[in-house]
Design an enzyme around this catalytic site. Sequence first.
Site, short mmCIF file in Angstrom:
data_model
loop_
_atom_site.label_atom_id
_atom_site.label_comp_id
_atom_site.label_asym_id
_atom_site.label_seq_id
_atom_site.Cartn_x
_atom_site.Cartn_y
_atom_site.Cartn_z
N ARG A 183 0.85 -1.20 0.00
CA ARG A 183 0.00 0.00 0.00
C ARG A 183 0.88 1.25 0.00
NH1 ARG A 183 -4.80 1.38 4.32
NH2 ARG A 183 -3.12 1.24 5.86
N ASP A 469 -3.63 3.04 14.32
CA ASP A 469 -2.83 3.61 13.25
C ASP A 469 -3.38 5.00 12.95
OD1 ASP A 469 -5.11 3.27 11.71
OD2 ASP A 469 -4.22 1.83 10.33
#
Length: 568
Positions: A183, A469
């Site tokens: 990603r 996160d």
Amino acid sequence: MMDLGTFGNPTPMARKIVSGYDVPEGVDIRGHYDEEFAKILTKDALQFVADLQREFRSHIKYALECRREAKRRYNEGAMPGFDPATRNIREGEWKCAAVPPSVADRRVEITGPVERKMIINALNSGAKVFMADFEDALSPSWENLMRGQVNLKDAVDGSITFHDKARNRVYKLNDQIAKLFVRPRGWHLPEAHIFIDGEPATGCLVDFGLYFYHNHAAFRRNQGAGFGPFFYLPKMENSREAKIWNSVFERAEKMARIEGGSIRATVLIETLPAVFQMDEILYELRDHSVGLNCGRWDYIFSYVKTFQAHPDRLLPDRVQVGMTQHFMRSYSDLLIRTCHMRGVHAMGGMAAQIPIRDDPAANEAALDLVKKDKLREVKAGHDGTWAAHPGLIPACMEVFTNNMGHAPNQIQTMKREDSATLTEEDLLQRPRGVRTMDGLRLNTRVGIQYLAAWLTGSGSVPLYNLMEDAATAEISRVQNWQWLKYEVELNGDGLGVKVTKELFGRVVEEEMARIESEVGKEKFKKGMYKEACKIFTRQCTAPILDDFLTLDAYNHIVIYHPKGSSSL
């Protein structure tokens, strides 16, 4: 790579001058020099990144301008919805390219940053896929980004090892490993350590370009069975942005002289505008698509951000905004129907829990919640799910296997035609629940601690038995901002207290004291908690909501090194 031997022995006056990176015309690297990084930042690889930047930067700038224009409309009272101009795409009979056999089965995926030990453990974890993350789980320092590229190159060629000196243990890959997806960062994030034609490079083109250039051949040989590399694409808001990625993929395939449709990507549907563009996003990427994913934490963040000027759209405490909320369940159901109608994977959301080693009862309760969540996903028709920790993989795998059997996915068997009737109202329904002082405190405590870790190089942080996160920290920030802006009443405590700047100031002070007592005086002193507190408080109390927490914080981790000077 520049031949270090061409410099000869340095004269005493030139002793400070060491080799720099060998860069093509128009490229300037401002991050520190490292011999390992130089194997990634070769002249040809940088030329490829520069070519991508030059070809697509105007398209990216326009896409970001379109985001700003959409935000202006929402702030003036407009609502996101299905685009009448693309109805023919939504109602058409087209399909995406067939799913490559090497990634037909994705029933459990693990995610994490591109750290060396993490990569080995994740690939060995028993998951079907590992998503190596340059985005929300990584603090994008020069060291982290470039070391991550080195690590991925070693992982793809199978040579990666890690010596844990503290445990005196060497980690290496098993014979059977997960399939690797990468990603890159979102369109909005710059790479300030690499300048191309006098301006910072686009972060995602750096991440994608360097990884693709060095690994496409080995990946197709070792992992993709002739396909790949595979990617996850974050933060998109509409199909225009997907079209740019499709063109980037075509350009990369042409450069590498591999057949069109080799590169495959799963798009995270993690912004509210994108849920109304799922067919269109798949259509633009149809030769390169392998599905969509419910990026549910970012999606909650985007709901608040999209409706920042709508005081009737206030969220309850973040712990109450789960998949049982009507707007969240509708999003999941429509994603499944859309993906399966087009012949690709519909991936479920993240289980953020981590094992609670010192409390077996609490650990069992947390695991039970994970299993219920995964059972809901597989029964709804998802083809796989995400886990943040290797300890969750057996439980997630068991739930999906018990319900899917030997079938690699549910693309053909769970069409979810019942979701064809979902409306804009279903996808926008106000979430139900209450707001509490505990919610305000948790947001503040998590936001400050996450940001403190991010500023010191960690983008994936275990806090209160959850893996946090950037997405979960963003919920904390924008929810605090929204509650402060509208001075909302904390209606779940029975006290009727309003969230004012004065109240928030006291909460920040008390939560900082709690953080210090939890982490210990020494760690608190050495960490960047005070700096994080300033940034987080400023963003929560700003008159205008910043689009991203990390854009402001990024300036605090950019370190330039003068050209030609040694930092070794």
